[in-house]
Motif scaffolding. Structure first.
Motif, PDB file in Angstrom:
ATOM      1  N   ALA A   1      10.795  15.008  23.930  1.00 11.41           N
ATOM      2  CA  ALA A   1      12.067  14.305  23.710  1.00 11.41           C
ATOM      3  C   ALA A   1      12.365  14.118  22.220  1.00 11.41           C
ATOM      4  N   ALA A   2      11.355  13.698  21.471  1.00  6.18           N
ATOM      5  CA  ALA A   2      11.586  13.351  20.064  1.00  6.18           C
ATOM      6  C   ALA A   2      11.471  14.579  19.177  1.00  6.18           C
ATOM      7  N   GLY A   3      12.058  15.699  19.588  1.00  3.87           N
ATOM      8  CA  GLY A   3      11.957  16.908  18.775  1.00  3.87           C
ATOM      9  C   GLY A   3      10.551  17.444  18.868  1.00  3.87           C
ATOM     10  N   ALA A   4      10.373  18.724  18.614  1.00  5.74           N
ATOM     11  CA  ALA A   4       9.045  19.273  18.825  1.00  5.74           C
ATOM     12  C   ALA A   4       8.858  20.541  18.015  1.00  5.74           C
ATOM     13  N   ASP A   5       7.607  20.820  17.694  1.00  2.30           N
ATOM     14  CA  ASP A   5       7.318  22.113  17.082  1.00  2.30           C
ATOM     15  C   ASP A   5       6.736  23.026  18.159  1.00  2.30           C
ATOM     16  N   LEU A   6       6.441  24.255  17.789  1.00  2.00           N
ATOM     17  CA  LEU A   6       5.996  25.232  18.778  1.00  2.00           C
ATOM     18  C   LEU A   6       4.698  24.792  19.449  1.00  2.00           C
ATOM     19  N   GLY A   7       3.791  24.194  18.677  1.00  2.00           N
ATOM     20  CA  GLY A   7       2.498  23.767  19.217  1.00  2.00           C
ATOM     21  C   GLY A   7       2.681  22.702  20.280  1.00  2.00           C
ATOM     22  N   GLN A   8       3.562  21.730  20.005  1.00  2.00           N
ATOM     23  CA  GLN A   8       3.787  20.660  20.982  1.00  2.00           C
ATOM     24  C   GLN A   8       4.447  21.221  22.234  1.00  2.00           C
ATOM     25  N   ILE A   9       5.381  22.128  22.030  1.00  2.00           N
ATOM     26  CA  ILE A   9       6.048  22.752  23.176  1.00  2.00           C
ATOM     27  C   ILE A   9       5.021  23.495  24.021  1.00  2.00           C
ATOM     28  N   ARG A  10       4.127  24.212  23.370  1.00  2.24           N
ATOM     29  CA  ARG A  10       3.116  24.977  24.110  1.00  2.24           C
ATOM     30  C   ARG A  10       2.268  24.032  24.950  1.00  2.24           C
ATOM     31  N   HIS A  11       1.826  22.941  24.318  1.00  3.39           N
ATOM     32  CA  HIS A  11       0.989  21.979  25.030  1.00  3.39           C
ATOM     33  C   HIS A  11       1.724  21.429  26.255  1.00  3.39           C
ATOM     34  N   ALA A  12       2.967  21.033  26.044  1.00  5.90           N
ATOM     35  CA  ALA A  12       3.738  20.430  27.134  1.00  5.90           C
ATOM     36  C   ALA A  12       3.991  21.442  28.255  1.00  5.90           C
ATOM     37  N   LEU A  13       4.308  22.685  27.857  1.00  6.05           N
ATOM     38  CA  LEU A  13       4.583  23.705  28.876  1.00  6.05           C
ATOM     39  C   LEU A  13       3.325  24.049  29.659  1.00  6.05           C
ATOM     40  N   ARG A  14       2.199  24.133  28.951  1.00  3.88           N
ATOM     41  CA  ARG A  14       0.941  24.432  29.646  1.00  3.88           C
ATOM     42  C   ARG A  14       0.648  23.375  30.693  1.00  3.88           C
ATOM     43  N   GLU A  15       0.906  22.125  30.327  1.00  4.63           N
ATOM     44  CA  GLU A  15       0.626  21.040  31.244  1.00  4.63           C
ATOM     45  C   GLU A  15       1.592  21.070  32.428  1.00  4.63           C
ATOM     46  N   THR A  16       2.858  21.221  32.128  1.00  3.61           N
ATOM     47  CA  THR A  16       3.874  21.171  33.181  1.00  3.61           C
ATOM     48  C   THR A  16       3.734  22.353  34.138  1.00  3.61           C
ATOM     49  N   LEU A  17       3.470  23.538  33.578  1.00  2.00           N
ATOM     50  CA  LEU A  17       3.438  24.740  34.414  1.00  2.00           C
ATOM     51  C   LEU A  17       2.027  25.077  34.890  1.00  2.00           C
ATOM     52  N   HIS A  18       1.064  24.247  34.524  1.00  2.00           N
ATOM     53  CA  HIS A  18      -0.328  24.458  34.936  1.00  2.00           C
ATOM     54  C   HIS A  18      -0.807  25.868  34.587  1.00  2.00           C
ATOM     55  N   ASP A  19      -0.435  26.314  33.410  1.00  4.66           N
ATOM     56  CA  ASP A  19      -0.838  27.659  32.986  1.00  4.66           C
ATOM     57  C   ASP A  19      -1.495  27.580  31.603  1.00  4.66           C
ATOM     58  N   PRO A  20      -2.824  27.523  31.578  1.00  4.76           N
ATOM     59  CA  PRO A  20      -3.513  27.386  30.286  1.00  4.76           C
ATOM     60  C   PRO A  20      -3.408  28.640  29.414  1.00  4.76           C
ATOM     61  N   THR A  21      -2.895  29.746  29.959  1.00  8.02           N
ATOM     62  CA  THR A  21      -2.784  30.960  29.151  1.00  8.02           C
ATOM     63  C   THR A  21      -1.405  31.062  28.497  1.00  8.02           C
ATOM     64  N   LEU A  22      -0.552  30.090  28.811  1.00  2.00           N
ATOM     65  CA  LEU A  22       0.816  30.159  28.298  1.00  2.00           C
ATOM     66  C   LEU A  22       0.839  30.077  26.769  1.00  2.00           C
ATOM     67  N   GLU A  23       1.689  30.891  26.172  1.00  2.00           N
ATOM     68  CA  GLU A  23       1.816  30.896  24.716  1.00  2.00           C
ATOM     69  C   GLU A  23       3.270  30.691  24.320  1.00  2.00           C
ATOM     70  N   VAL A  24       3.468  29.965  23.230  1.00  3.31           N
ATOM     71  CA  VAL A  24       4.802  29.853  22.632  1.00  3.31           C
ATOM     72  C   VAL A  24       4.681  30.368  21.210  1.00  3.31           C
ATOM     73  N   LEU A  25       5.370  31.472  20.928  1.00  2.79           N
ATOM     74  CA  LEU A  25       5.209  32.121  19.634  1.00  2.79           C
ATOM     75  C   LEU A  25       6.526  32.118  18.871  1.00  2.79           C
ATOM     76  N   PRO A  26       6.424  32.134  17.543  1.00  2.00           N
ATOM     77  CA  PRO A  26       7.669  32.339  16.784  1.00  2.00           C
ATOM     78  C   PRO A  26       8.202  33.732  17.087  1.00  2.00           C
ATOM     79  N   PRO A  27       9.511  33.908  17.015  1.00  2.00           N
ATOM     80  CA  PRO A  27      10.098  35.176  17.488  1.00  2.00           C
ATOM     81  C   PRO A  27       9.548  36.396  16.750  1.00  2.00           C
TER      82      PRO A  27
END
Lengths: 610, 221
Positions: A312-338
């Motif tokens: 909610a309070a803005g996020a960087d790629l690392g925080q997004i990755r952490h949150a997405l991994r948790e929400t989607l239950h996928d520890p292999t998920l990656e969020v990369l700069p384009p």
């Protein structure tokens, strides 16, 4: 059943090139259906679905009632259990048809229900029904096993496919063999029933019955192994979803064993009918488990609260990755700069395809790339919603950063204007003093000299001489004042001349190596005052025997180094040096003071030109 | 002696005119900028013997005087040029002397309060000598240097060096220091030897060599 439209749709998802296309609303629930009936979303299911479901349930209720009609009188509990279970299977199958890629499983459940209702058709005790019940009585289990093993994937694994095919063959073949080696009466049915006996051989049929039981046992064991293996191998959201289904499958397998044992030793108190009832009750768990799984998938698909809170309070790629991994239950998920998009992540027909989604700005410029387990394609709605939420957070963060940058730019610009204005003001002051007051006083001195030469009165001469001396001192003070405000040499001769002048005035040996070129006035002034401050410090505190000033100039930078061989230990936070840092900082420069005790002092300054 | 003056300060200029005329010189042209001076100087009539230029003049108020001096020298090499400045800076003096070479002087405005002295300096410039303000020379000599060769000079030799830097000839130095010209010549040879400078043929070249040495001595090791 493996090649149904669900599978095709899933594969096209995986290899979708236009990855940033916003997902269709209700993508989780509504896949295009072959007959053109479209179910866009669970919430807005059209009345037609309910009509269809009601009709199907009613039809099956009739079929079931009819098929086991005599049973209602002989064993009403068993008949009721059978009816409930058949209806439960059908209902679950109908519901599951709404899930994308699960039409195969849905049909398996519906067929399991249909065949289940025919299991006790032998209660009629006449015609071909007993034979049918013996040969095809277990076929509902084949469909059940198929559904449990597959859900929620688009197809069975290779081993599982072999198992299901083998199971089908085994069920029909083993029971057919028993039928052709017995007569209706030896099998416990009236002689009037149609019975395709080839050779009524009691010993042979006994052996075949034992083989059938042993084979059934093996089948159950293999099924249990496959189910456990499935649970162990499944990860992430799939695991959460299939856990109840697998558990129900295991329970059903156990119930089958118990039922078979009860049939074999019908002396035990429960009796075959009781065992059938118990088995039916346990089997009901299976559709219930599927219902739980479907509901759970629905709940998971809407569970973005955690993600929203985290980003909610803005996020960087690392925080997004952490949150997405948790929400989607996928520890292999990656969020990369384009820019970091690895070539393997590009969509393409590969077995190890990963799910790739590009997060873009409103203008379409990529911000980040999400690479996830391909299994998440089965949770497309959740995945898309999560990615969309992440995208919003990232875009927010980017907007905030842009706003901060714009603010910083405007502060920089205003600081530059202040520096330039201050510099201009100092130069104007210096010029006013030099070209105004100083020239007038010099003119006055010349007139005094003339006046003095025109008088012979000794007293007047002495008075003139005194005035001239006084005037000389005023001039010297005025010159020093003007020089302190802004040295004219700096304006006219640049850093090299101005620093030479400084070196001439200081009681210290100073080596100068100053590039002769000119830089912007603000840059020269900042470097000049920094050098003066450093050299003044050296003279005052360092007890140095010599100092040196080196100035290098490039198109983009002025770089200066002032060193002495003095006592060192200068305090960068001290008034003079802090002032120096501020002056350099005001023109976007950097200054480093290195002053270890007893090892001299070194000031390094770098100022951008332009 | 006919003199032309360019200085943007009316008050200073008029004071200077009074002073020069009191000392018997004739101020032929007065201008408030270099451009105006040049325009009037080369229009017609007899040229002046010398011009006096302010270092800082409109329009740029930077080293105008040196540029104007260079142009006048190019158009009439016979005119002596004195640049007056309130800045005692060796770099300007060097620039001026390198540009003109002879018949040139760089003095501080403070020194003009001595009328007789100013006129005599102008006469020397008109005679082709090169003159540097003693304040600048004094400061250059006072400048601290690391391991300077100037340390190796005895006091008499330093006096001689200072006067060489001011542009005095051997005869002038002899008069100043009450020495015989031969003695001065010996000192000059000794100074040049100790400083590692080559003997030059004219006094003008000598002052430039000495000035260059003094300005850079601190940088040599």
């Amino acid at each position: 059943m493996e090649g149904d439209d669900g599978t095709v749709a899933l594969r096209s998802d995986l290899h979708q090139e236009s990855l940033a296309v916003p997902p269709e609303p209700g993508a989780l629930a509504g896949g295009p259906e072959p007959d053109g009936v479209r179910q866009p979303a669970r919430r807005s299911r059209p009345p037609r679905f309910y009509l269809l479901a009601a009709a199907a349930l009613a039809a099956l209720g009739c079929l079931d009632t009819l098929a086991q009609f005599p049973l209602w009188r002989q064993a009403p509990a068993l008949a009721t259990a059978n009816l409930v279970m058949s209806l439960a299977f059908i209902l679950t199958g109908l519901l599951l048809r709404q899930e994308r890629g699960q039409r195969g499983v849905a049909w398996a459940l519906i067929l399991a229900g249909v065949f289940r209702s025919l299991d006790f058709i032998d209660a009629w005790n006449t015609g071909p029904w007993p034979v049918y019940a013996v040969v095809f009585g277990g076929i509902d289990r084949v469909f059940g096993a198929y559904a449990v093993l597959r859900y929620p994937r688009p197809a069975l694994g290779r081993l599982e496919r072999i198992f299901v095919l083998t199971l089908t063959g085994w069920m029909v073949l083993s029971r057919s063999l028993v039928v052709v080696t017995t007569t209706a009466t030896s099998a416990g049915y009236p002689a009037s029933s149609w019975w395709p006996t080839i050779t009524a051989n009691e010993r042979l049929s006994g052996v075949l019955a034992v083989i059938q039981d042993a084979g059934d046992g093996v089948v159950v064991v293999v099924l249990v192994v496959l189910l456990v293996r499935r649970l162990v191998e499944t990860r992430g959201l799939d695991r959460i979803v299939i856990a109840p289904v697998i558990a129900a499958g295991l329970a059903a397998a156990a119930a089958t064993v118990v039922s078979a044992v009860a049939q074999a030793f019908s002396t035990i108190s429960v009796g075959p009918t009781g065992a059938y009832v118990a088995e039916s009750v346990v089997d009901v768990l299976l559709p219930v488990a599927f219902l739980v799984a479907v509901i759970q998938r629905g709940l998971l698909a809407r569970n973005l609260t955690g993600l929203s809170a985290q980003v909610a309070a803005g996020a960087d790629l690392g925080q997004i990755r952490h949150a997405l991994r948790e929400t989607l239950h996928d520890p292999t998920l990656e969020v990369l700069p384009p820019t970091a998009l690895p070539p393997t992540a590009r969509p393409g027909p590969r077995a190890d395809s990963r799910l790739v989604e590009v997060i873009r700005t409103d203008a379409g410029a990529p911000i980040a790339v999400v690479i996830a387990d391909a299994a998440l394609a089965r949770y497309r709605g959740l995945f898309d919603a999560a990615v969309r939420t992440s995208g919003l957070a990232l875009r927010n963060a980017q907007l905030q950063a842009e706003a901060a940058r714009a603010e910083l730019d405007s502060v920089r610009a205003s600081r530059a204007r202040i520096v330039a204005a201050a510099l201009a003001e100092r130069r104007r002051l210096e010029r006013d003093l030099h070209d105004g007051a100083q020239q007038r006083l010099l003119g006055l001195a010349a007139r005094l000299t003339v006046a003095m030469s025109r008088t012979s009165d000794p007293e007047a001469t002495a008075a003139f001489a005194g005035a001239r001396t006084e005037l000389g001192q005023v001039l010297a003070e005025l010159r020093d004042l003007a020089h302190g405000i802004h040295p004219a040499t700096l304006v006219q001769g640049g850093l090299a001349a101005a620093l030479e002048e400084v070196a001439e005035r200081l009681p210290l040996a100073i080596d100068l190596d100053v590039a002769p070129g000119r830089g912007p006035a603000e840059v020269e002034a900042a470097a000049y005052f920094a050098a003066c401050e450093a050299l003044t410090n050296t003279v005052k505190h360092a007890r140095a025997s010599q100092a040196s000033v080196v100035v290098r100039m490039t198109a983009s930078h002025l770089e200066m180094e002032v060193t002495d061989d003095g006592a060192g230990g200068a305090d960068p936070a001290g008034n003079g040096l802090a002032n120096l840092m501020d002056r350099v900082g005001a023109v976007d420069g950097e200054a480093i003071i290195d002053s270890p005790p007893a090892r001299g002092t070194r000031l390094w300054v770098r100022i951008p030109c332009g | 002696m006919r003199i032309a003056i360019a200085d943007d300060s009316t008050l200073f200029r008029s004071g200077l005119v009074l002073l020069l005329e009191a000392s018997g010189a004739q101020v032929a042209v007065q201008a408030s900028s270099g451009a105006e001076l040049i325009a009037r100087l080369f229009r017609s009539g007899p040229r002046p013997d010398a011009v006096i230029l302010d270092l800082r003049m409109p329009p740029t108020f930077t080293g105008e005087g040196i540029a104007v001096a260079t142009e006048i020298r190019a158009r009439d090499p016979g005119i002596g040029i004195l640049v007056l400045s309130t800045f005692a800076e060796a770099s300007y003096a060097s620039q001026l002397m390198d540009a003109l070479g002879y018949g040139v002087g760089y003095l501080l405005k403070d020194t003009v309060t001595d009328a007789g002295h100013l006129v005599s300096q102008l006469e020397r410039i008109v005679a082709g000598e090169t003159i540097l303000d003693p304040t600048i020379v004094r400061r250059l000599l006072q400048r601290k240097r690391s391991a300077s060769t100037i340390e190796s000079l005895n006091p008499r030799e330093r006096e001689v060096l200072a006067r060489m830097a001011e542009g005095r000839s051997n005869v002038g130095i002899a008069q100043d220091l009450h020495l015989s010209p031969r003695t001065v010549e010996a000192h000059v040879t000794s100074v040049f030897g100790k400083l590692g400078l080559e003997q030059t043929d004219t006094d003008n070249n000598r002052i430039r060599a000495v000035l260059a040495f003094l300005r850079s001595a601190g940088d040599r090791r």
